[in-house]
Design a protein around this motif. Sequence first.
Motif, PDB file in Angstrom:
ATOM      1  N   LEU A  27       0.821  -1.203   0.000  1.00 26.80           N
ATOM      2  CA  LEU A  27       0.000   0.000   0.000  1.00 26.80           C
ATOM      3  C   LEU A  27       0.857   1.254   0.000  1.00 26.80           C
ATOM      4  CD1 LEU A  27      -2.719  -1.172   2.550  1.00 26.80           C
ATOM      5  CD2 LEU A  27      -2.996  -0.899   0.076  1.00 26.80           C
ATOM      6  N   ALA A  28       1.959   1.215   0.778  1.00 28.41           N
ATOM      7  CA  ALA A  28       2.870   2.367   0.804  1.00 28.41           C
ATOM      8  C   ALA A  28       3.457   2.614  -0.576  1.00 28.41           C
ATOM      9  CB  ALA A  28       3.976   2.125   1.826  1.00 28.41           C
ATOM     10  N   ARG A  29       3.820   1.535  -1.253  1.00 25.35           N
ATOM     11  CA  ARG A  29       4.410   1.668  -2.590  1.00 25.35           C
ATOM     12  C   ARG A  29       3.377   2.230  -3.580  1.00 25.35           C
ATOM     13  NH1 ARG A  29       6.117  -3.010  -2.715  1.00 25.35           N
ATOM     14  NH2 ARG A  29       4.482  -4.048  -3.900  1.00 25.35           N
ATOM     15  N   GLU A  30       2.162   1.711  -3.530  1.00 25.07           N
ATOM     16  CA  GLU A  30       1.138   2.164  -4.481  1.00 25.07           C
ATOM     17  C   GLU A  30       0.699   3.592  -4.208  1.00 25.07           C
ATOM     18  OE1 GLU A  30      -2.029  -0.662  -4.490  1.00 25.07           O
ATOM     19  OE2 GLU A  30      -0.796  -2.267  -5.364  1.00 25.07           O
ATOM     20  N   ALA A  31       0.737   4.006  -2.944  1.00 21.75           N
ATOM     21  CA  ALA A  31       0.341   5.371  -2.595  1.00 21.75           C
ATOM     22  C   ALA A  31       1.497   6.353  -2.690  1.00 21.75           C
ATOM     23  CB  ALA A  31      -0.257   5.390  -1.186  1.00 21.75           C
ATOM     24  N   GLY A  32       2.700   5.829  -2.944  1.00 23.45           N
ATOM     25  CA  GLY A  32       3.865   6.699  -3.065  1.00 23.45           C
ATOM     26  C   GLY A  32       4.297   7.300  -1.745  1.00 23.45           C
ATOM     27  N   LEU A  33       4.194   6.509  -0.659  1.00 19.15           N
ATOM     28  CA  LEU A  33       4.513   7.011   0.677  1.00 19.15           C
ATOM     29  C   LEU A  33       5.676   6.246   1.277  1.00 19.15           C
ATOM     30  CD1 LEU A  33       0.891   7.236   2.164  1.00 19.15           C
ATOM     31  CD2 LEU A  33       2.213   9.065   1.085  1.00 19.15           C
ATOM     32  N   ALA A  34       6.399   6.936   2.146  1.00 22.07           N
ATOM     33  CA  ALA A  34       7.427   6.255   2.935  1.00 22.07           C
ATOM     34  C   ALA A  34       6.742   5.271   3.871  1.00 22.07           C
ATOM     35  CB  ALA A  34       8.237   7.267   3.732  1.00 22.07           C
ATOM     36  N   LEU A  35       7.403   4.120   4.117  1.00 21.12           N
ATOM     37  CA  LEU A  35       6.761   3.075   4.915  1.00 21.12           C
ATOM     38  C   LEU A  35       6.377   3.553   6.318  1.00 21.12           C
ATOM     39  CD1 LEU A  35       5.757   0.209   4.907  1.00 21.12           C
ATOM     40  CD2 LEU A  35       8.034  -0.558   5.611  1.00 21.12           C
ATOM     41  N   PRO A  36       7.228   4.301   7.050  1.00 22.09           N
ATOM     42  CA  PRO A  36       6.814   4.777   8.382  1.00 22.09           C
ATOM     43  C   PRO A  36       5.560   5.655   8.325  1.00 22.09           C
ATOM     44  CG  PRO A  36       9.186   4.982   8.120  1.00 22.09           C
ATOM     45  CD  PRO A  36       8.640   4.647   6.777  1.00 22.09           C
ATOM     46  N   THR A  37       5.500   6.524   7.313  1.00 18.76           N
ATOM     47  CA  THR A  37       4.311   7.375   7.165  1.00 18.76           C
ATOM     48  C   THR A  37       3.075   6.532   6.893  1.00 18.76           C
ATOM     49  OG1 THR A  37       5.671   9.179   6.297  1.00 18.76           O
ATOM     50  CG2 THR A  37       3.306   9.262   5.827  1.00 18.76           C
ATOM     51  N   ALA A  38       3.220   5.542   6.020  1.00 24.77           N
ATOM     52  CA  ALA A  38       2.094   4.671   5.699  1.00 24.77           C
ATOM     53  C   ALA A  38       1.632   3.915   6.939  1.00 24.77           C
ATOM     54  CB  ALA A  38       2.483   3.690   4.604  1.00 24.77           C
ATOM     55  N   TYR A  39       2.580   3.378   7.729  1.00 24.90           N
ATOM     56  CA  TYR A  39       2.206   2.660   8.945  1.00 24.90           C
ATOM     57  C   TYR A  39       1.407   3.563   9.883  1.00 24.90           C
ATOM     58  CZ  TYR A  39       4.766  -1.747   8.427  1.00 24.90           C
ATOM     59  OH  TYR A  39       5.182  -2.990   8.032  1.00 24.90           O
ATOM     60  N   HIS A  40       1.869   4.794  10.072  1.00 23.97           N
ATOM     61  CA  HIS A  40       1.202   5.721  10.983  1.00 23.97           C
ATOM     62  C   HIS A  40      -0.226   6.004  10.515  1.00 23.97           C
ATOM     63  CE1 HIS A  40       0.456   9.114  13.604  1.00 23.97           C
ATOM     64  NE2 HIS A  40       0.184   9.868  12.536  1.00 23.97           N
ATOM     65  N   LEU A  41      -0.390   6.281   9.224  1.00 22.14           N
ATOM     66  CA  LEU A  41      -1.711   6.579   8.704  1.00 22.14           C
ATOM     67  C   LEU A  41      -2.615   5.349   8.716  1.00 22.14           C
ATOM     68  CD1 LEU A  41      -0.731   8.904   5.731  1.00 22.14           C
ATOM     69  CD2 LEU A  41      -1.937   9.584   7.821  1.00 22.14           C
ATOM     70  N   LEU A  42      -2.069   4.189   8.398  1.00 26.71           N
ATOM     71  CA  LEU A  42      -2.867   2.965   8.418  1.00 26.71           C
ATOM     72  C   LEU A  42      -3.385   2.672   9.821  1.00 26.71           C
ATOM     73  CD1 LEU A  42      -0.717   0.751   6.021  1.00 26.71           C
ATOM     74  CD2 LEU A  42      -3.055   1.564   5.584  1.00 26.71           C
TER      75      LEU A  42
END
Length: 245
Positions: A27-42
Amino acid sequence: MIGSVQRAMRLLEAVAAREHGAPAKQLAREAGLALPTAYHLLRTLVHEGYLCREKGLFFLGEAAERLSSSGAQQKRRSTVSDALARWRDSIGAPVYYAVYRDGEIEVMSVADTPGNPAVEEWADFRETGHAHAIGKCLLSQLDESARRDHLDRYPVRSLTPYTVRDNAGLLRRLERTGRMEPVTERQEYALGTVCAALPITAGTTAATMAISLPVHQADRLLPAARQLQGEIGRLLGSLAISISI
Protein backbone atom coordinates in the motif's frame (compact mmCIF):
# COMPACT_ATOMS: atom_id res chain seq x y z
CA MET A 1 -5.08 20.64 0.96
CA ILE A 2 -3.78 19.17 4.20
CA GLY A 3 -0.98 16.77 3.26
CA SER A 4 -1.92 14.07 5.78
CA VAL A 5 -5.49 13.99 4.47
CA GLN A 6 -4.24 13.60 0.90
CA ARG A 7 -1.96 10.75 1.92
CA ALA A 8 -4.71 9.01 3.91
CA MET A 9 -7.06 9.25 0.93
CA ARG A 10 -4.45 7.69 -1.35
CA LEU A 11 -4.12 4.79 1.08
CA LEU A 12 -7.90 4.33 1.18
CA GLU A 13 -8.01 4.29 -2.62
CA ALA A 14 -5.20 1.73 -2.72
CA VAL A 15 -7.04 -0.53 -0.24
CA ALA A 16 -10.33 -0.15 -2.14
CA ALA A 17 -8.60 -1.34 -5.32
CA ARG A 18 -7.51 -4.58 -3.58
CA GLU A 19 -10.53 -6.81 -3.07
CA HIS A 20 -8.51 -9.42 -1.19
CA GLY A 21 -6.58 -6.95 0.95
CA ALA A 22 -2.97 -5.79 0.82
CA PRO A 23 -0.02 -5.49 3.24
CA ALA A 24 1.33 -2.16 4.40
CA LYS A 25 4.46 -2.32 2.20
CA GLN A 26 2.41 -2.78 -0.97
CA LEU A 27 0.00 0.00 0.00
CA ALA A 28 2.87 2.37 0.80
CA ARG A 29 4.41 1.67 -2.59
CA GLU A 30 1.14 2.16 -4.48
CA ALA A 31 0.34 5.37 -2.59
CA GLY A 32 3.87 6.70 -3.06
CA LEU A 33 4.51 7.01 0.68
CA ALA A 34 7.43 6.26 2.93
CA LEU A 35 6.76 3.08 4.91
CA PRO A 36 6.81 4.78 8.38
CA THR A 37 4.31 7.38 7.17
CA ALA A 38 2.09 4.67 5.70
CA TYR A 39 2.21 2.66 8.94
CA HIS A 40 1.20 5.72 10.98
CA LEU A 41 -1.71 6.58 8.70
CA LEU A 42 -2.87 2.97 8.42
CA ARG A 43 -2.98 2.63 12.21
CA THR A 44 -5.02 5.85 12.42
CA LEU A 45 -7.45 4.67 9.73
CA VAL A 46 -7.88 1.33 11.52
CA HIS A 47 -8.49 3.12 14.82
CA GLU A 48 -11.19 5.30 13.22
CA GLY A 49 -12.88 2.31 11.57
CA TYR A 50 -12.09 3.23 7.96
CA LEU A 51 -9.81 0.20 7.62
CA CYS A 52 -9.50 -3.14 9.36
CA ARG A 53 -6.48 -5.41 9.58
CA GLU A 54 -6.59 -9.19 9.30
CA LYS A 55 -3.48 -11.38 9.25
CA GLY A 56 -1.27 -8.52 8.13
CA LEU A 57 -3.61 -7.40 5.32
CA PHE A 58 -5.67 -4.21 5.27
CA PHE A 59 -9.31 -4.09 4.13
CA LEU A 60 -11.96 -1.38 4.07
CA GLY A 61 -13.64 -1.02 7.46
CA GLU A 62 -17.23 -0.37 8.49
CA ALA A 63 -16.87 3.42 8.39
CA ALA A 64 -15.68 3.30 4.78
CA GLU A 65 -18.49 0.88 3.88
CA ARG A 66 -21.02 3.33 5.35
CA LEU A 67 -19.59 6.10 3.18
CA SER A 68 -19.84 3.86 0.14
CA SER A 69 -23.41 2.89 0.97
CA SER A 70 -24.41 6.52 1.44
CA GLY A 71 -22.82 7.45 -1.86
CA ALA A 72 -24.65 4.68 -3.68
CA GLN A 73 -27.90 5.74 -2.05
CA GLN A 74 -27.39 9.35 -3.13
CA LYS A 75 -26.65 8.18 -6.67
CA ARG A 76 -29.87 6.15 -6.75
CA ARG A 77 -31.84 9.10 -5.38
CA SER A 78 -30.32 11.39 -8.01
CA THR A 79 -31.12 8.87 -10.75
CA VAL A 80 -34.77 8.66 -9.69
CA SER A 81 -35.07 12.45 -9.38
CA ASP A 82 -33.57 12.92 -12.85
CA ALA A 83 -35.98 10.37 -14.30
CA LEU A 84 -38.99 12.05 -12.67
CA ALA A 85 -37.91 15.42 -14.05
CA ARG A 86 -37.60 13.99 -17.58
CA TRP A 87 -41.02 12.36 -17.38
CA ARG A 88 -42.55 15.54 -15.95
CA ASP A 89 -41.32 17.46 -18.98
CA SER A 90 -42.25 14.84 -21.57
CA ILE A 91 -45.73 14.16 -20.13
CA GLY A 92 -46.47 17.72 -19.08
CA ALA A 93 -47.64 16.79 -15.58
CA PRO A 94 -46.23 16.52 -12.05
CA VAL A 95 -44.70 13.10 -11.34
CA TYR A 96 -44.56 11.50 -7.88
CA TYR A 97 -42.60 8.57 -6.43
CA ALA A 98 -43.81 6.91 -3.22
CA VAL A 99 -43.30 3.73 -1.21
CA TYR A 100 -45.09 1.84 1.54
CA ARG A 101 -42.57 1.31 4.34
CA ASP A 102 -43.04 0.19 7.94
CA GLY A 103 -46.80 0.56 7.64
CA GLU A 104 -46.66 4.11 6.31
CA ILE A 105 -47.15 5.85 2.96
CA GLU A 106 -44.04 7.88 2.14
CA VAL A 107 -43.86 10.27 -0.81
CA MET A 108 -40.13 10.13 -1.59
CA SER A 109 -39.82 12.54 -4.51
CA VAL A 110 -41.94 14.95 -6.55
CA ALA A 111 -41.09 16.65 -9.84
CA ASP A 112 -43.29 19.59 -10.81
CA THR A 113 -43.07 23.09 -12.30
CA PRO A 114 -44.77 26.42 -11.57
CA GLY A 115 -46.91 25.85 -14.65
CA ASN A 116 -47.80 22.28 -13.60
CA PRO A 117 -47.70 22.32 -9.79
CA ALA A 118 -48.02 19.23 -7.60
CA VAL A 119 -51.17 18.68 -5.58
CA GLU A 120 -51.03 20.63 -2.34
CA GLU A 121 -50.87 18.27 0.65
CA TRP A 122 -53.73 19.88 2.52
CA ALA A 123 -54.50 16.65 4.40
CA ASP A 124 -51.65 14.37 5.52
CA PHE A 125 -50.88 11.92 2.68
CA ARG A 126 -50.04 9.20 5.22
CA GLU A 127 -53.49 9.39 6.81
CA THR A 128 -55.53 9.74 3.62
CA GLY A 129 -54.33 6.83 1.48
CA HIS A 130 -57.95 5.84 0.89
CA ALA A 131 -58.54 9.05 -1.06
CA HIS A 132 -55.55 9.61 -3.34
CA ALA A 133 -54.28 7.43 -6.18
CA ILE A 134 -50.84 7.02 -4.61
CA GLY A 135 -52.30 5.56 -1.43
CA LYS A 136 -54.80 3.31 -3.18
CA CYS A 137 -52.11 2.00 -5.50
CA LEU A 138 -49.85 1.15 -2.56
CA LEU A 139 -52.68 -0.41 -0.57
CA SER A 140 -53.71 -2.51 -3.57
CA GLN A 141 -50.27 -4.17 -3.48
CA LEU A 142 -50.61 -5.25 0.17
CA ASP A 143 -52.19 -8.45 1.39
CA GLU A 144 -55.58 -8.32 3.09
CA SER A 145 -54.14 -8.35 6.61
CA ALA A 146 -51.80 -5.43 5.92
CA ARG A 147 -54.62 -3.44 4.29
CA ARG A 148 -56.90 -3.93 7.27
CA ASP A 149 -54.11 -3.01 9.66
CA HIS A 150 -53.56 0.22 7.74
CA LEU A 151 -57.26 1.07 7.76
CA ASP A 152 -57.52 0.31 11.48
CA ARG A 153 -54.91 3.01 12.01
CA TYR A 154 -56.13 5.38 9.30
CA PRO A 155 -59.85 4.75 8.74
CA VAL A 156 -61.68 6.10 5.72
CA ARG A 157 -63.05 9.62 6.10
CA SER A 158 -64.64 11.97 3.60
CA LEU A 159 -62.38 14.65 2.18
CA THR A 160 -64.57 15.68 -0.75
CA PRO A 161 -68.04 14.69 -2.00
CA TYR A 162 -66.31 12.11 -4.23
CA THR A 163 -64.30 10.26 -1.56
CA VAL A 164 -65.10 6.59 -0.93
CA ARG A 165 -67.46 6.42 2.03
CA ASP A 166 -66.27 3.51 4.19
CA ASN A 167 -63.59 0.87 4.68
CA ALA A 168 -65.70 -1.87 3.10
CA GLY A 169 -66.23 0.15 -0.06
CA LEU A 170 -62.52 0.87 -0.32
CA LEU A 171 -61.57 -2.78 0.19
CA ARG A 172 -63.98 -3.86 -2.53
CA ARG A 173 -62.47 -1.30 -4.87
CA LEU A 174 -58.92 -2.45 -4.07
CA GLU A 175 -59.83 -6.09 -4.68
CA ARG A 176 -61.04 -5.20 -8.16
CA THR A 177 -57.80 -3.44 -9.05
CA GLY A 178 -55.87 -5.19 -11.82
CA ARG A 179 -52.34 -6.24 -10.91
CA MET A 180 -50.48 -3.86 -13.25
CA GLU A 181 -53.34 -1.48 -14.06
CA PRO A 182 -53.22 2.25 -13.29
CA VAL A 183 -55.13 3.25 -10.17
CA THR A 184 -57.08 6.46 -10.69
CA GLU A 185 -58.97 8.91 -8.53
CA ARG A 186 -61.05 11.87 -9.60
CA GLN A 187 -61.41 14.69 -7.07
CA GLU A 188 -61.44 12.25 -4.13
CA TYR A 189 -58.49 13.89 -2.37
CA ALA A 190 -58.66 17.45 -3.73
CA LEU A 191 -61.39 19.14 -5.71
CA GLY A 192 -60.27 20.14 -9.19
CA THR A 193 -57.63 17.40 -9.47
CA VAL A 194 -57.46 13.92 -11.00
CA CYS A 195 -54.60 11.47 -10.43
CA ALA A 196 -53.29 8.12 -11.67
CA ALA A 197 -50.72 5.86 -10.03
CA LEU A 198 -48.81 2.87 -11.37
CA PRO A 199 -47.65 -0.05 -9.19
CA ILE A 200 -43.98 -0.95 -8.84
CA THR A 201 -43.30 -4.04 -6.73
CA ALA A 202 -39.87 -5.40 -5.79
CA GLY A 203 -39.75 -8.24 -3.31
CA THR A 204 -42.02 -7.44 -0.38
CA THR A 205 -41.92 -3.65 -0.80
CA ALA A 206 -44.67 -1.76 -2.60
CA ALA A 207 -43.92 1.40 -4.56
CA THR A 208 -45.66 3.61 -7.08
CA MET A 209 -45.11 6.42 -9.53
CA ALA A 210 -48.00 8.75 -10.18
CA ILE A 211 -49.17 11.83 -12.07
CA SER A 212 -51.79 14.49 -11.38
CA LEU A 213 -53.74 16.79 -13.69
CA PRO A 214 -56.35 19.51 -13.31
CA VAL A 215 -59.87 18.15 -13.71
CA HIS A 216 -60.45 19.99 -16.98
CA GLN A 217 -57.65 17.80 -18.45
CA ALA A 218 -59.18 14.55 -17.18
CA ASP A 219 -59.30 13.11 -20.70
CA ARG A 220 -55.47 13.16 -20.71
CA LEU A 221 -55.17 11.12 -17.51
CA LEU A 222 -55.13 7.54 -18.82
CA PRO A 223 -53.06 8.28 -21.96
CA ALA A 224 -50.52 10.11 -19.78
CA ALA A 225 -50.50 7.22 -17.30
CA ARG A 226 -49.82 4.76 -20.14
CA GLN A 227 -46.99 6.98 -21.34
CA LEU A 228 -45.50 7.00 -17.84
CA GLN A 229 -45.89 3.22 -17.64
CA GLY A 230 -43.84 2.86 -20.83
CA GLU A 231 -41.15 5.20 -19.50
CA ILE A 232 -40.94 3.25 -16.23
CA GLY A 233 -40.61 -0.01 -18.16
CA ARG A 234 -37.69 1.36 -20.14
CA LEU A 235 -35.99 2.61 -16.97
CA LEU A 236 -36.44 -0.69 -15.15
CA GLY A 237 -35.16 -2.52 -18.21
CA SER A 238 -31.84 -0.68 -18.09
CA LEU A 239 -31.44 0.07 -14.38
CA ALA A 240 -31.82 -1.91 -11.17
CA ILE A 241 -33.77 0.88 -9.49
CA SER A 242 -33.73 0.71 -5.71
CA ILE A 243 -37.04 1.43 -4.08
CA SER A 244 -35.41 1.96 -0.69
CA ILE A 245 -34.29 5.50 -1.38
